[in-house]
Design a protein around this motif. Structure first.
Motif, PDB file in Angstrom:
ATOM      1  N   LEU A 299       0.827  -1.207   0.000  1.00 26.95           N
ATOM      2  CA  LEU A 299       0.000   0.000   0.000  1.00 26.95           C
ATOM      3  C   LEU A 299       0.864   1.261   0.000  1.00 26.95           C
ATOM      4  O   LEU A 299       0.520   2.251  -0.651  1.00 26.95           O
ATOM      5  CB  LEU A 299      -0.949  -0.001   1.194  1.00 26.95           C
ATOM      6  CG  LEU A 299      -2.073  -1.040   1.147  1.00 26.95           C
ATOM      7  CD1 LEU A 299      -2.839  -1.052   2.464  1.00 26.95           C
ATOM      8  CD2 LEU A 299      -3.006  -0.786  -0.016  1.00 26.95           C
ATOM      9  N   LEU A 300       1.994   1.220   0.709  1.00 28.72           N
ATOM     10  CA  LEU A 300       2.914   2.362   0.686  1.00 28.72           C
ATOM     11  C   LEU A 300       3.453   2.582  -0.723  1.00 28.72           C
ATOM     12  O   LEU A 300       3.515   3.722  -1.204  1.00 28.72           O
ATOM     13  CB  LEU A 300       4.059   2.146   1.674  1.00 28.72           C
ATOM     14  CG  LEU A 300       5.116   3.252   1.731  1.00 28.72           C
ATOM     15  CD1 LEU A 300       4.502   4.590   2.144  1.00 28.72           C
ATOM     16  CD2 LEU A 300       6.241   2.854   2.679  1.00 28.72           C
ATOM     17  N   ILE A 301       3.820   1.509  -1.388  1.00 32.00           N
ATOM     18  CA  ILE A 301       4.291   1.615  -2.773  1.00 32.00           C
ATOM     19  C   ILE A 301       3.211   2.234  -3.654  1.00 32.00           C
ATOM     20  O   ILE A 301       3.480   3.126  -4.458  1.00 32.00           O
ATOM     21  CB  ILE A 301       4.721   0.234  -3.313  1.00 32.00           C
ATOM     22  CG1 ILE A 301       6.002  -0.234  -2.613  1.00 32.00           C
ATOM     23  CG2 ILE A 301       4.901   0.255  -4.821  1.00 32.00           C
ATOM     24  CD1 ILE A 301       6.326  -1.701  -2.837  1.00 32.00           C
ATOM     25  N   LYS A 302       1.984   1.784  -3.488  1.00 32.80           N
ATOM     26  CA  LYS A 302       0.868   2.317  -4.283  1.00 32.80           C
ATOM     27  C   LYS A 302       0.671   3.814  -4.016  1.00 32.80           C
ATOM     28  O   LYS A 302       0.485   4.599  -4.946  1.00 32.80           O
ATOM     29  CB  LYS A 302      -0.414   1.527  -3.967  1.00 32.80           C
ATOM     30  CG  LYS A 302      -1.636   1.980  -4.700  1.00 32.80           C
ATOM     31  CD  LYS A 302      -1.558   1.625  -6.141  1.00 32.80           C
ATOM     32  CE  LYS A 302      -2.870   1.994  -6.826  1.00 32.80           C
ATOM     33  NZ  LYS A 302      -2.723   2.066  -8.263  1.00 32.80           N
ATOM     34  N   ALA A 303       0.734   4.204  -2.747  1.00 30.88           N
ATOM     35  CA  ALA A 303       0.520   5.611  -2.396  1.00 30.88           C
ATOM     36  C   ALA A 303       1.627   6.500  -2.949  1.00 30.88           C
ATOM     37  O   ALA A 303       1.371   7.634  -3.367  1.00 30.88           O
ATOM     38  CB  ALA A 303       0.436   5.761  -0.880  1.00 30.88           C
ATOM     39  N   THR A 304       2.857   5.985  -2.989  1.00 32.32           N
ATOM     40  CA  THR A 304       3.976   6.811  -3.465  1.00 32.32           C
ATOM     41  C   THR A 304       3.996   6.968  -4.977  1.00 32.32           C
ATOM     42  O   THR A 304       4.825   7.706  -5.503  1.00 32.32           O
ATOM     43  CB  THR A 304       5.327   6.255  -2.988  1.00 32.32           C
ATOM     44  OG1 THR A 304       5.483   4.919  -3.447  1.00 32.32           O
ATOM     45  CG2 THR A 304       5.440   6.326  -1.482  1.00 32.32           C
ATOM     46  N   GLN A 305       3.084   6.311  -5.662  1.00 30.78           N
ATOM     47  CA  GLN A 305       2.991   6.516  -7.108  1.00 30.78           C
ATOM     48  C   GLN A 305       2.441   7.897  -7.437  1.00 30.78           C
ATOM     49  O   GLN A 305       2.687   8.417  -8.526  1.00 30.78           O
ATOM     50  CB  GLN A 305       2.138   5.422  -7.748  1.00 30.78           C
ATOM     51  CG  GLN A 305       2.823   4.067  -7.733  1.00 30.78           C
ATOM     52  CD  GLN A 305       1.926   2.949  -8.244  1.00 30.78           C
ATOM     53  OE1 GLN A 305       0.720   3.129  -8.414  1.00 30.78           O
ATOM     54  NE2 GLN A 305       2.524   1.796  -8.487  1.00 30.78           N
ATOM     55  N   THR A 306       1.689   8.494  -6.505  1.00 33.33           N
ATOM     56  CA  THR A 306       1.138   9.829  -6.757  1.00 33.33           C
ATOM     57  C   THR A 306       1.529  10.854  -5.689  1.00 33.33           C
ATOM     58  O   THR A 306       1.383  12.042  -5.928  1.00 33.33           O
ATOM     59  CB  THR A 306      -0.401   9.780  -6.854  1.00 33.33           C
ATOM     60  OG1 THR A 306      -0.921   9.201  -5.656  1.00 33.33           O
ATOM     61  CG2 THR A 306      -0.845   8.988  -8.064  1.00 33.33           C
ATOM     62  N   LEU A 307       1.991  10.416  -4.538  1.00 35.61           N
ATOM     63  CA  LEU A 307       2.405  11.345  -3.477  1.00 35.61           C
ATOM     64  C   LEU A 307       3.929  11.428  -3.437  1.00 35.61           C
ATOM     65  O   LEU A 307       4.607  10.454  -3.779  1.00 35.61           O
ATOM     66  CB  LEU A 307       1.903  10.849  -2.115  1.00 35.61           C
ATOM     67  CG  LEU A 307       0.397  10.765  -1.918  1.00 35.61           C
ATOM     68  CD1 LEU A 307       0.066  10.106  -0.587  1.00 35.61           C
ATOM     69  CD2 LEU A 307      -0.229  12.138  -2.008  1.00 35.61           C
ATOM     70  N   PRO A 308       4.464  12.564  -3.009  1.00 32.06           N
ATOM     71  CA  PRO A 308       5.914  12.661  -2.867  1.00 32.06           C
ATOM     72  C   PRO A 308       6.429  11.645  -1.846  1.00 32.06           C
ATOM     73  O   PRO A 308       5.824  11.475  -0.777  1.00 32.06           O
ATOM     74  CB  PRO A 308       6.142  14.089  -2.367  1.00 32.06           C
ATOM     75  CG  PRO A 308       4.874  14.818  -2.615  1.00 32.06           C
ATOM     76  CD  PRO A 308       3.785  13.802  -2.663  1.00 32.06           C
ATOM     77  N   ILE A 309       7.529  10.975  -2.160  1.00 29.90           N
ATOM     78  CA  ILE A 309       8.032   9.904  -1.303  1.00 29.90           C
ATOM     79  C   ILE A 309       8.363  10.398   0.100  1.00 29.90           C
ATOM     80  O   ILE A 309       8.071   9.714   1.084  1.00 29.90           O
ATOM     81  CB  ILE A 309       9.247   9.181  -1.941  1.00 29.90           C
ATOM     82  CG1 ILE A 309       9.688   7.978  -1.099  1.00 29.90           C
ATOM     83  CG2 ILE A 309      10.411  10.113  -2.133  1.00 29.90           C
ATOM     84  CD1 ILE A 309       8.737   6.844  -1.082  1.00 29.90           C
ATOM     85  N   GLY A 310       8.960  11.577   0.210  1.00 33.26           N
ATOM     86  CA  GLY A 310       9.318  12.101   1.524  1.00 33.26           C
ATOM     87  C   GLY A 310       8.101  12.324   2.405  1.00 33.26           C
ATOM     88  O   GLY A 310       8.088  11.949   3.581  1.00 33.26           O
TER      89      GLY A 310
END
Length: 108
Positions: free
Chosen positions: A48-59
């Protein structure tokens, strides 16, 4: 939608940390069941973190994910593992929550 996914990922981080806490308290088959819960929760949280970082800044995503996990794990410790409660502990939990909300409010 990415923020909802990130929040769910953070809740699964709380779950895997809590399962890890139960692993050290148990033995035998029960220990292996908690360890399996740890592995499943860890996997779901990371995906889910990987999925979220597809559109949100990683930091931002990583900071929010770890913040949710930290706050949730401390609260789980207090309510279920009998961890100590003090004014300063609660104070810093609130500052962490304020930081998470602040990151969300300044992110695009």
């Amino acid at each position: 939608m990415s923020w909802i996914i990130l929040i769910i990922a953070g809740l699964f981080e709380v779950a895997f940390a809590s399962c890890l806490g139960k692993v050290k308290e148990t033995s035998g088959t029960e220990m292996y069941c908690w360890f399996a819960g740890f592995l499943v929760s860890l996997t779901i949280s990371m995906l889910l973190l990987i999925k979220a970082t597809q559109t949100l800044p990683i930091g931002t995503a990583y900071a929010v994910w770890t913040g949710i996990g930290a706050v949730g794990t401390v609260l789980m410790g207090i309510f279920f593992f009998k961890d100590p409660v003090s004014f300063w502990r609660i104070f810093f939990i609130f500052t962490l929550i304020a930081s998470i909300v602040g990151l969300k409010s300044v992110s695009h």
